[in-house]
Each structure stands twice: as C-alpha cells, then as structure tokens.
Design a protein around this motif. Structure first.
Motif, PDB file in Angstrom:
ATOM      1  N   ALA A   7       0.792  -1.225   0.092  1.00 40.68           N
ATOM      2  CA  ALA A   7       0.063   0.104  -0.003  1.00 40.68           C
ATOM      3  C   ALA A   7       0.685   1.273   0.115  1.00 40.68           C
ATOM      4  CB  ALA A   7      -0.954  -0.087   1.336  1.00 40.68           C
ATOM      5  N   ASP A   8       2.105   1.277   0.354  1.00 38.61           N
ATOM      6  CA  ASP A   8       2.844   2.165   0.619  1.00 38.61           C
ATOM      7  C   ASP A   8       3.709   2.646  -0.869  1.00 38.61           C
ATOM      8  OD1 ASP A   8       2.560   2.682   3.141  1.00 38.61           O
ATOM      9  OD2 ASP A   8       3.952   1.130   3.607  1.00 38.61           O
ATOM     10  N   ILE A   9       3.537   1.745  -2.067  1.00 37.65           N
ATOM     11  CA  ILE A   9       4.340   2.141  -3.132  1.00 37.65           C
ATOM     12  C   ILE A   9       3.573   3.291  -3.979  1.00 37.65           C
ATOM     13  CG2 ILE A   9       4.781   1.247  -5.146  1.00 37.65           C
ATOM     14  CD1 ILE A   9       4.895  -1.497  -4.063  1.00 37.65           C
ATOM     15  N   ILE A  10       4.586   4.243  -3.842  1.00 33.76           N
ATOM     16  CA  ILE A  10       3.943   5.334  -4.905  1.00 33.76           C
ATOM     17  C   ILE A  10       3.398   5.178  -6.331  1.00 33.76           C
ATOM     18  CG2 ILE A  10       4.721   7.915  -5.632  1.00 33.76           C
ATOM     19  CD1 ILE A  10       6.425   7.909  -3.183  1.00 33.76           C
ATOM     20  N   SER A  11       2.475   5.527  -6.633  1.00 35.69           N
ATOM     21  CA  SER A  11       1.700   5.100  -7.903  1.00 35.69           C
ATOM     22  C   SER A  11       1.694   6.268  -9.018  1.00 35.69           C
ATOM     23  CB  SER A  11       0.432   4.582  -7.799  1.00 35.69           C
ATOM     24  OG  SER A  11      -0.494   5.381  -7.032  1.00 35.69           O
ATOM     25  N   THR A  12       1.862   7.766  -8.290  1.00 31.68           N
ATOM     26  CA  THR A  12       1.682   8.890  -9.230  1.00 31.68           C
ATOM     27  C   THR A  12       2.376  10.025  -8.485  1.00 31.68           C
ATOM     28  OG1 THR A  12       0.263  10.325 -10.397  1.00 31.68           O
ATOM     29  CG2 THR A  12      -0.502   9.595  -8.297  1.00 31.68           C
ATOM     30  N   VAL A  13       2.861  11.024  -9.250  1.00 36.15           N
ATOM     31  CA  VAL A  13       3.597  12.182  -8.928  1.00 36.15           C
ATOM     32  C   VAL A  13       3.037  13.330  -9.432  1.00 36.15           C
ATOM     33  CG1 VAL A  13       5.643  13.106  -8.189  1.00 36.15           C
ATOM     34  CG2 VAL A  13       5.554  10.786  -7.995  1.00 36.15           C
ATOM     35  N   GLU A  14       2.876  14.461  -8.915  1.00 34.14           N
ATOM     36  CA  GLU A  14       2.280  15.554  -9.817  1.00 34.14           C
ATOM     37  C   GLU A  14       2.530  16.868  -8.865  1.00 34.14           C
ATOM     38  OE1 GLU A  14       0.467  17.252 -13.462  1.00 34.14           O
ATOM     39  OE2 GLU A  14       1.323  15.329 -12.843  1.00 34.14           O
ATOM     40  N   PHE A  15       3.312  17.864  -9.753  1.00 28.26           N
ATOM     41  CA  PHE A  15       3.347  19.339  -9.033  1.00 28.26           C
ATOM     42  C   PHE A  15       2.153  20.193  -9.722  1.00 28.26           C
ATOM     43  CE2 PHE A  15       8.042  18.313  -9.383  1.00 28.26           C
ATOM     44  CZ  PHE A  15       8.423  18.959  -8.157  1.00 28.26           C
ATOM     45  N   ASN A  16       1.859  21.110  -8.605  1.00 30.33           N
ATOM     46  CA  ASN A  16       0.693  22.096  -9.158  1.00 30.33           C
ATOM     47  C   ASN A  16       1.237  23.105 -10.159  1.00 30.33           C
ATOM     48  OD1 ASN A  16       2.387  23.733  -7.135  1.00 30.33           O
ATOM     49  ND2 ASN A  16       0.408  24.517  -6.456  1.00 30.33           N
ATOM     50  N   HIS A  17       0.467  24.186 -10.406  1.00 24.75           N
ATOM     51  CA  HIS A  17       0.982  24.929 -11.384  1.00 24.75           C
ATOM     52  C   HIS A  17       2.160  25.641 -11.137  1.00 24.75           C
ATOM     53  CE1 HIS A  17      -2.960  23.327 -13.025  1.00 24.75           C
ATOM     54  NE2 HIS A  17      -2.699  23.719 -14.104  1.00 24.75           N
ATOM     55  N   THR A  18       2.314  26.202  -9.926  1.00 25.80           N
ATOM     56  CA  THR A  18       3.261  26.972  -9.248  1.00 25.80           C
ATOM     57  C   THR A  18       4.408  26.165  -8.948  1.00 25.80           C
ATOM     58  OG1 THR A  18       2.469  26.986  -7.065  1.00 25.80           O
ATOM     59  CG2 THR A  18       1.685  28.565  -8.758  1.00 25.80           C
ATOM     60  N   GLY A  19       4.232  24.732  -8.844  1.00 20.31           N
ATOM     61  CA  GLY A  19       5.668  24.130  -8.177  1.00 20.31           C
ATOM     62  C   GLY A  19       5.738  24.421  -6.781  1.00 20.31           C
ATOM     63  N   GLU A  20       4.882  24.939  -6.164  1.00 18.31           N
ATOM     64  CA  GLU A  20       4.919  25.256  -4.738  1.00 18.31           C
ATOM     65  C   GLU A  20       4.387  23.889  -3.734  1.00 18.31           C
ATOM     66  OE1 GLU A  20       6.496  27.864  -2.848  1.00 18.31           O
ATOM     67  OE2 GLU A  20       7.126  28.130  -5.182  1.00 18.31           O
ATOM     68  N   LEU A  21       3.404  23.184  -4.395  1.00 16.00           N
ATOM     69  CA  LEU A  21       3.024  22.155  -3.917  1.00 16.00           C
ATOM     70  C   LEU A  21       3.265  20.774  -4.798  1.00 16.00           C
ATOM     71  CD1 LEU A  21      -0.598  23.055  -2.704  1.00 16.00           C
ATOM     72  CD2 LEU A  21       1.477  23.009  -1.261  1.00 16.00           C
ATOM     73  N   LEU A  22       3.457  19.468  -4.385  1.00 15.37           N
ATOM     74  CA  LEU A  22       3.720  18.307  -4.951  1.00 15.37           C
ATOM     75  C   LEU A  22       2.872  17.326  -4.426  1.00 15.37           C
ATOM     76  CD1 LEU A  22       5.237  16.670  -6.851  1.00 15.37           C
ATOM     77  CD2 LEU A  22       7.182  16.229  -5.108  1.00 15.37           C
ATOM     78  N   ALA A  23       2.223  16.586  -5.200  1.00 16.45           N
ATOM     79  CA  ALA A  23       1.078  15.465  -4.647  1.00 16.45           C
ATOM     80  C   ALA A  23       1.621  13.987  -5.197  1.00 16.45           C
ATOM     81  CB  ALA A  23      -0.381  15.728  -5.204  1.00 16.45           C
ATOM     82  N   THR A  24       1.621  13.442  -4.137  1.00 16.91           N
ATOM     83  CA  THR A  24       1.915  11.750  -4.589  1.00 16.91           C
ATOM     84  C   THR A  24       0.753  11.218  -4.282  1.00 16.91           C
ATOM     85  OG1 THR A  24       2.717  11.460  -2.506  1.00 16.91           O
ATOM     86  CG2 THR A  24       4.239  12.071  -4.224  1.00 16.91           C
ATOM     87  N   GLY A  25       0.326   9.969  -4.884  1.00 15.16           N
ATOM     88  CA  GLY A  25      -0.745   9.080  -4.647  1.00 15.16           C
ATOM     89  C   GLY A  25      -0.020   7.648  -4.624  1.00 15.16           C
ATOM     90  N   ASP A  26      -0.666   6.702  -3.586  1.00 16.40           N
ATOM     91  CA  ASP A  26      -0.041   5.467  -3.485  1.00 16.40           C
ATOM     92  C   ASP A  26      -1.118   4.435  -3.768  1.00 16.40           C
ATOM     93  OD1 ASP A  26      -1.597   5.100  -0.935  1.00 16.40           O
ATOM     94  OD2 ASP A  26       0.220   5.907   0.084  1.00 16.40           O
ATOM     95  N   LYS A  27      -0.664   3.111  -3.700  1.00 16.64           N
ATOM     96  CA  LYS A  27      -1.643   1.885  -3.686  1.00 16.64           C
ATOM     97  C   LYS A  27      -2.592   1.939  -2.794  1.00 16.64           C
ATOM     98  CE  LYS A  27       1.416  -0.796  -6.976  1.00 16.64           C
ATOM     99  NZ  LYS A  27       1.848  -2.088  -7.237  1.00 16.64           N
ATOM    100  N   GLY A  28      -2.269   2.432  -1.535  1.00 12.87           N
ATOM    101  CA  GLY A  28      -3.317   2.495  -0.668  1.00 12.87           C
ATOM    102  C   GLY A  28      -4.326   3.326  -0.618  1.00 12.87           C
TER     103      GLY A  28
END
Length: 407
Positions: A24-45
């Motif tokens: 469940a901890d394995i990262i499945s997606t990575v995405e910066f927001n439009h300014t680059g101030e935030l970075l979101a990751t999603g995982d298998k959990g």
C-alpha cells in the motif's frame, strides 16, 4: 549519444523513506501543481500526500528548495462491484491539480473507476461564543439563555483540511489511466483503455463520450488507449496515445465523437500485432506523457527515445528505467546522462554522479555490469517542476526530489 551531461548542478534535496514498506505504500503517481509550490503523490493504498515547498529564509536561504509534508488524506477506499463480481482497488492512478483561484487548492484524483475532486484548505482560527452551543459543542437549554452573545474567531494551530467536493463515478467500464484538466477550467476528461469521456466539474452524473475505439468484435482488438492530455491553451484540442505507439491529435470542433483524428504520429513502427494480454504490457511500459512541445509540434515525437514513461521539459527529456536509474536526454546537444535514485546517494545536498552500464567486455571501475542490474527496481513515476530545474522521482515507496545545485 554521449553520456557527458554536466551533473555538478544536480543534487538531492529531499527524501521520504520507510524501511518497512508494504504494498500500500508504493507510490503510484507524482504531480506538481501549476506553481510548483506543492507536490502531490498518490499510492497503492489510496492515500494522497501533499508536500509544500519551504519559504525562503534570510537565515537559511539554502532551504528554499526543500519540500515537507503539508497534508495527508485518504482519497479512495477499496470497493466491490457486485454486478460484475469485481474488486476495485483503492490505488491512485493519476492526480491533476486545478489552477489556484483563491486561498484553497483543488485537485482531481482517480482510481480505476472513480474520479474525485478535492478541496485542500487551511484553517488557523476557530469560532467561539455560540448562543445555542457550549464550548464543548453540546446544545444548551434555550430557557437558560439570558443574553445574546456575538461569536468571535480565536487563533488556533494551523490545520490543513481535505474535503471531497465532487465524485464522478459509473462512467468507465475499463480501468481509468488518465485524467486531464481543460484550459477552460470548466471541464476535464478521463480516459480508460478503450474510451475517453468529457466531464463538467459541476455535473457528476453525466459525461460525454468523445473517443471510442472499442471494436464490435473484441477478438479484433489490437490496441488500447494508454494516455490522454488536453492542450495547455486550446480547450478544443487534445491528444491520446495507444499501445501501438501512435499519438493522435483530435479537435472537438470537428465532431462530437472524435473517432477521426486531425493528425497522427507513430512512435514505434516495429511493434508487432498483439493480443489482449500483451496489450496490457504495452500500456504499462510504453505510455507517454505529452507536454506542450509535443502538442504544438507533433513532428517532435520522432525524437522520443524508446524508453518507458518519458517526461518532456523544453529541450530536455527525462525517462525512468530499471535498477532505480533515470535518464536525461538533451535534444539540442544530443547528450544524455544516467543517474540513480537510491538510499546510498540520498544524503541531503549530495552531488549525483553519472552511472554507466557496461554491456560486455572489460568493465571500468566506475561502470556497472548489466548482469548486476536489479530489474525489480524501476522508476515508473516522475514529475518536472513547471518553471524550475527541480524533478521528483518515485522509486517504490521512496520519493526523491533533485534540484540544481545552489552556488
């Protein structure tokens, strides 16, 4: 191409590592927001973790590039489709940010079947002095209220809240692999293996099918959709790629159902016809993330290397590989470099050294034999900062962030 790109300006700025990782901890997606101030990751959990960039400090200017955890929330839960006797995993397949319009942030997240719109907001004040409630939130006896109080806002510790605003479900028969926000900021599209649907953010129970490649006879199926992306500026234009290595440019002004593309570019003419099971492998290892260069000039697609999961940023291409390697290609200088995301070189502000793989014959001191590569370790998800030379690389449950060296 030579492997001599100057890597002295690349260093590791952030790492989140868990020694005892679960599936469940394995990262499945990575995405910066439009300014680059935030970075979101999603995982298998089914979790979404948002990192925020450190603000610049006069005392510690070098900390400007570092990212720390901002918010964590459960986006999706495992479900079961009783009509089809099918388990629906909670794994986050894609995350897409919406441009910020006010103090809150909005993002889309999706698993195999359901897309959700989330609002992420801050709260540093709490109301006090209710008339009908006491300080613990319990209702007061109206007969005991003898005076009218005016509620006031009191300071509190900063709290980041994530709340679901919309749920878009029941529109995909097959697994969703892509979501893309339109430049009109009113619509977005979601793509599965055989269809692409167009949604309005305000309407959750209806979508419009704009691409359908499902054949009348499923035995005649020879390709599936691997990715789809809107043009960054023109709301009527989008592209989608297939497991045959083809990228198709479509214009929604031409037809409501874009079954006839405006332009097509073939990336790999050597791919043989494949059956259903093999198509899934093509989807996993040959999907392409399109950026503005590819959208505005389809001829550039011929320059893409035959490596999985490419990320384009101006004239530089980044692609993940095996053994936790990732490669940088410069289209202008025709140079490339191989780097490694690993715990051994994850010390803060460490300088990354290029890695070279020896195929056969004598091996030099700084080279790695191809026989010693670990093919179970692979970089599948990467993201590039929208305006700076900062990259995020996901390797299983670890997130690495690299940036230009600050002189």
């Amino acid at each position: 191409m030579e492997e001599d790109i100057d890597t002295r300006k690349i260093n590791n700025s952030f790492l989140r590592d868990h020694s005892y990782a679960t599936e469940a901890d394995i990262i499945s997606t990575v995405e910066f927001n439009h300014t680059g101030e935030l970075l979101a990751t999603g995982d298998k959990g089914g979790r979404v973790v948002i990192f925020q960039r450190e603000q610049e400090s006069k005392n510690q200017p070098h900390r400007r590039g570092e990212y720390n955890v901002y918010s964590t929330f459960q986006s999706h839960e495992p479900e079961f489709d009783y009509l089809k006797s099918l388990e629906i995993e909670e794994k986050i397949n894609k995350i897409r940010w919406l441009p910020q319009q006010n103090a809150a942030y909005f993002l889309l997240s999706t698993n195999d079947k359901t897309v959700k719109l989330w609002k992420v907001s801050e709260r540093d004040k709490r109301p006090e002095g209710y008339n009908l409630k006491d300080e613990d939130g319990r209702l007061r006896d109206p007969s005991m209220i003898t005076m009218l109080r005016v509620p006031v806002l009191r300071p509190m510790d900063l709290m980041v809240e994530a709340t679901p605003r919309r749920v878009f479900a029941n529109a995909h028969t097959y697994h969703i692999n892509s979501i893309s926000v339109n430049s009109d900021y009113e619509t977005y599209m979601s793509a599965d293996d055989l269809r692409i649907n167009l949604w309005n953010f305000e309407i959750t129970n209806q979508s419009f099918n704009i691409v359908d490649i499902k054949p009348a006879n499923m035995e005649e199926l020879t390709e599936v959709i691997t990715a789809a992306e809107f043009h960054p500026h023109h709301c009527n234009t989008f592209v989608y790629s297939s497991s045959k290595g083809t990228i198709r440019l479509c214009d929604m002004r031409a037809s409501a159902l874009c079954d006839r593309h405006s332009k097509s570019q073939h990336l790999n003419r050597s791919l043989p016809p494949v059956f259903w099971e093999e198509i899934w492998m093509e989807r996993e290892y040959h999907s392409v993330k399109e950026k503005i260069d590819l959208l505005c000039n389809m001829e550039l697609a011929e320059e893409l290397p035959r490596n999985p999961l490419c990320e384009l940023s101006s004239h530089v291409i980044m692609t993940g590989s095996y053994n936790n390697f990732f490669r940088m290609f410069d289209r202008n200088t025709k140079r490339d470099v191989t780097l490694e995301a690993s715990r051994e070189n994850s010390k803060p502000r460490a300088i990354l050294k290029p890695r070279k793989v020896c195929v056969g014959g004598k091996r030099r001191k700084d080279e790695i034999s191809v026989d010693s590569l670990d093919f179970s370790k692979k970089i599948l998800h990467t993201a590039w900062h929208p305006s700076e030379n900062i990259i995020a690389v996901a390797a299983t449950n670890n997130l690495y962030i690299f940036q230009d060296k600050v002189n």
